[in-house]
Design a protein around this motif. Structure first.
Motif, PDB file in Angstrom:
ATOM      1  N   ALA A  49       0.826  -1.206   0.000  1.00 49.53           N
ATOM      2  CA  ALA A  49       0.000   0.000   0.000  1.00 49.53           C
ATOM      3  C   ALA A  49       0.862   1.258   0.000  1.00 49.53           C
ATOM      4  CB  ALA A  49      -0.933   0.001   1.200  1.00 49.53           C
ATOM      5  N   TYR A  50       2.075   1.121   0.459  1.00 51.21           N
ATOM      6  CA  TYR A  50       3.036   2.225   0.391  1.00 51.21           C
ATOM      7  C   TYR A  50       4.431   1.617   0.340  1.00 51.21           C
ATOM      8  CZ  TYR A  50       3.198   1.125   5.382  1.00 51.21           C
ATOM      9  OH  TYR A  50       3.299   0.458   6.568  1.00 51.21           O
ATOM     10  N   TYR A  60       4.122 -11.949   0.783  1.00 44.12           N
ATOM     11  CA  TYR A  60       3.528 -12.060   2.116  1.00 44.12           C
ATOM     12  C   TYR A  60       3.481 -13.512   2.590  1.00 44.12           C
ATOM     13  CZ  TYR A  60       1.730  -7.263   2.440  1.00 44.12           C
ATOM     14  OH  TYR A  60       1.613  -5.900   2.526  1.00 44.12           O
TER      15      TYR A  60
ATOM     16  N   ILE B  32     -13.098  -7.540  14.764  1.00 40.21           N
ATOM     17  CA  ILE B  32     -12.837  -6.930  13.458  1.00 40.21           C
ATOM     18  C   ILE B  32     -11.440  -7.345  13.004  1.00 40.21           C
ATOM     19  CG2 ILE B  32     -12.648  -4.754  12.197  1.00 40.21           C
ATOM     20  CD1 ILE B  32     -14.596  -3.573  14.290  1.00 40.21           C
ATOM     21  N   ASP B  33     -11.376  -7.955  11.853  1.00 40.82           N
ATOM     22  CA  ASP B  33     -10.119  -8.503  11.367  1.00 40.82           C
ATOM     23  C   ASP B  33      -9.348  -7.460  10.561  1.00 40.82           C
ATOM     24  OD1 ASP B  33      -8.082 -10.082  10.532  1.00 40.82           O
ATOM     25  OD2 ASP B  33      -9.332 -11.607   9.579  1.00 40.82           O
ATOM     26  N   TYR B  34      -8.101  -7.212  10.965  1.00 41.15           N
ATOM     27  CA  TYR B  34      -7.302  -6.215  10.238  1.00 41.15           C
ATOM     28  C   TYR B  34      -6.937  -6.701   8.838  1.00 41.15           C
ATOM     29  CZ  TYR B  34      -3.228  -9.124  11.217  1.00 41.15           C
ATOM     30  OH  TYR B  34      -2.352 -10.166  11.259  1.00 41.15           O
ATOM     31  N   LYS B  35      -7.041  -8.009   8.601  1.00 42.41           N
ATOM     32  CA  LYS B  35      -6.705  -8.556   7.289  1.00 42.41           C
ATOM     33  C   LYS B  35      -7.842  -8.373   6.290  1.00 42.41           C
ATOM     34  CE  LYS B  35      -5.851 -12.735   8.978  1.00 42.41           C
ATOM     35  NZ  LYS B  35      -6.193 -12.388  10.373  1.00 42.41           N
ATOM     36  N   GLU B  68      -8.014   0.231  15.755  1.00 37.46           N
ATOM     37  CA  GLU B  68      -6.926  -0.713  15.990  1.00 37.46           C
ATOM     38  C   GLU B  68      -6.646  -1.528  14.714  1.00 37.46           C
ATOM     39  OE1 GLU B  68      -5.513  -0.951  19.126  1.00 37.46           O
ATOM     40  OE2 GLU B  68      -4.008  -2.277  18.223  1.00 37.46           O
ATOM     41  N   ARG B  72      -3.260  -1.598  12.336  1.00 35.77           N
ATOM     42  CA  ARG B  72      -2.517  -2.831  12.044  1.00 35.77           C
ATOM     43  C   ARG B  72      -2.375  -3.030  10.545  1.00 35.77           C
ATOM     44  NH1 ARG B  72      -4.930  -7.357  16.219  1.00 35.77           N
ATOM     45  NH2 ARG B  72      -3.731  -6.696  18.023  1.00 35.77           N
ATOM     46  N   ARG B  74      -2.405  -0.811   8.253  1.00 28.64           N
ATOM     47  CA  ARG B  74      -1.461   0.162   7.713  1.00 28.64           C
ATOM     48  C   ARG B  74      -0.032  -0.251   8.004  1.00 28.64           C
ATOM     49  NH1 ARG B  74      -4.383   5.506   9.989  1.00 28.64           N
ATOM     50  NH2 ARG B  74      -5.807   5.913   8.260  1.00 28.64           N
ATOM     51  N   ASN B  75       0.184  -0.734   9.187  1.00 26.07           N
ATOM     52  CA  ASN B  75       1.527  -1.125   9.610  1.00 26.07           C
ATOM     53  C   ASN B  75       2.129  -2.146   8.653  1.00 26.07           C
ATOM     54  OD1 ASN B  75       3.838  -1.589  11.115  1.00 26.07           O
ATOM     55  ND2 ASN B  75       2.839  -3.021  12.486  1.00 26.07           N
ATOM     56  N   ILE B  76       1.304  -3.078   8.209  1.00 27.08           N
ATOM     57  CA  ILE B  76       1.832  -4.155   7.380  1.00 27.08           C
ATOM     58  C   ILE B  76       1.528  -3.920   5.891  1.00 27.08           C
ATOM     59  CG2 ILE B  76      -0.140  -5.765   7.623  1.00 27.08           C
ATOM     60  CD1 ILE B  76       3.555  -6.642   8.259  1.00 27.08           C
ATOM     61  N   ALA B  77       1.243  -2.657   5.580  1.00 27.43           N
ATOM     62  CA  ALA B  77       1.100  -2.197   4.191  1.00 27.43           C
ATOM     63  C   ALA B  77      -0.074  -2.825   3.443  1.00 27.43           C
ATOM     64  CB  ALA B  77       2.397  -2.385   3.393  1.00 27.43           C
ATOM     65  N   LEU B  78      -1.098  -3.214   4.172  1.00 27.91           N
ATOM     66  CA  LEU B  78      -2.324  -3.657   3.497  1.00 27.91           C
ATOM     67  C   LEU B  78      -3.203  -2.438   3.182  1.00 27.91           C
ATOM     68  CD1 LEU B  78      -3.196  -6.792   5.669  1.00 27.91           C
ATOM     69  CD2 LEU B  78      -2.214  -6.781   3.378  1.00 27.91           C
ATOM     70  N   LEU B  79      -3.042  -1.395   3.988  1.00 22.27           N
ATOM     71  CA  LEU B  79      -3.696  -0.115   3.721  1.00 22.27           C
ATOM     72  C   LEU B  79      -2.633   0.969   3.755  1.00 22.27           C
ATOM     73  CD1 LEU B  79      -6.885  -0.163   5.998  1.00 22.27           C
ATOM     74  CD2 LEU B  79      -6.777  -0.588   3.552  1.00 22.27           C
ATOM     75  N   SER B  80      -2.943   2.067   3.043  1.00 22.82           N
ATOM     76  CA  SER B  80      -1.940   3.139   3.052  1.00 22.82           C
ATOM     77  C   SER B  80      -2.273   4.149   4.126  1.00 22.82           C
ATOM     78  CB  SER B  80      -1.917   3.804   1.675  1.00 22.82           C
ATOM     79  OG  SER B  80      -3.163   4.415   1.462  1.00 22.82           O
ATOM     80  N   PHE B  81      -1.266   4.898   4.514  1.00 21.71           N
ATOM     81  CA  PHE B  81      -1.474   5.973   5.488  1.00 21.71           C
ATOM     82  C   PHE B  81      -2.146   7.161   4.808  1.00 21.71           C
ATOM     83  CE2 PHE B  81       1.821   3.526   7.533  1.00 21.71           C
ATOM     84  CZ  PHE B  81       1.445   3.559   8.852  1.00 21.71           C
TER      85      PHE B  81
END
Ligand SMILES: [Zn+2]
Lengths: 140, 84
Positions: A49-50, A60, B32-35, B68, B72, B74-81
């Protein structure tokens, strides 16, 4: 023993053999620390994503494991020095997540058991159970 | 119709807004699953910022959980900041 979920992002340029090796190295360490890997999945190469450290893509890996809390430190240390890994996240599962995990594992075990029972059974008897199995996925 | 002031404002508001409810409470989501980025994406703006609960109707408890999960992911780059 705690339940953990772990995502590791490997260099996307890595060959399949490199990915096998990395996966083995991680599972070996977890097992060495008295842990047990419950699930491992390969999500494959994905666009991040970035950008992370100039990487646009990553491979992954996803693990779910059960281990004593003491196993986490060495695992993190490994990821910090292990070259193909450029990002990782270890999460301790909360109560609700552990329950869901156990349910899903039980369900997949039951499914496997049912399938092996089906392959043993004669064809005529297998038919109704096969129909039941066909209905099952829509409910879940 | 004859109402004035606050009352008529309320009627106006009602006309445009459906009753909001917390989707996670309604569906009795255990967590709620962050994945699950597809779900998370419906609670963030196009630019990647999280939507306030007053817009989505999410209850306080699930809004916290959602925050939360978004962090999570965002941290693992599944979503962008930030989507520029
Ligand atoms: Zn709620």
């Amino acid at each position: 023993m705690n339940y953990y979920e772990n995502i590791v992002i490997l260099d996307a340029a890595l060959e399949d053999t490199g990915i096998d090796a990395a996966e083995k190295r991680i599972t070996d360490l977890i097992e060495k620390m008295q842990g047990e890997v419950l699930k491992h999945e390969r999500w494959g190469r994905r666009k991040l994503a970035y950008e992370i450290n100039k990487h646009e893509k990553g491979y992954y890996l996803f693990f779910v494991f059960k281990s004593p809390p003491a196993a986490i430190k060495p695992l993190e240390e490994l990821y910090k020095v292990f070259d193909p890994v450029f990002k990782f996240m270890i999460i301790k599962l909360r109560k609700q997540e552990v329950i869901a995990l156990k349910n899903s594992m039980q369900a997949s075990e039951a499914k496997a058991a049912q399938q092996s029972a089906q392959s043993d059974a004669p064809v005529e008897e297998a038919a109704p159970t096969a129909a039941a199995a066909a209905d099952a996925p829509s409910g879940t | 119709m004859v109402q004035k002031g606050k009352g008529s404002e309320h009627v106006k508001y009602k006309r445009f807004m459906r009753k909001k409810f917390c989707r996670f409470c309604a569906e009795k989501t255990p967590f709620i699953d962050y994945k699950d980025t597809r779900t998370l994406k419906s609670y963030i703006t196009e630019r990647g910022k999280q939507l306030p609960s007053r817009m989505t109707g999410t209850c306080a408890r699930h809004q916290r959980e959602l925050t939360e999960a978004v962090k999570r992911a965002r941290n693992i780059a599944l979503l962008s900041f930030m989507e520029k």
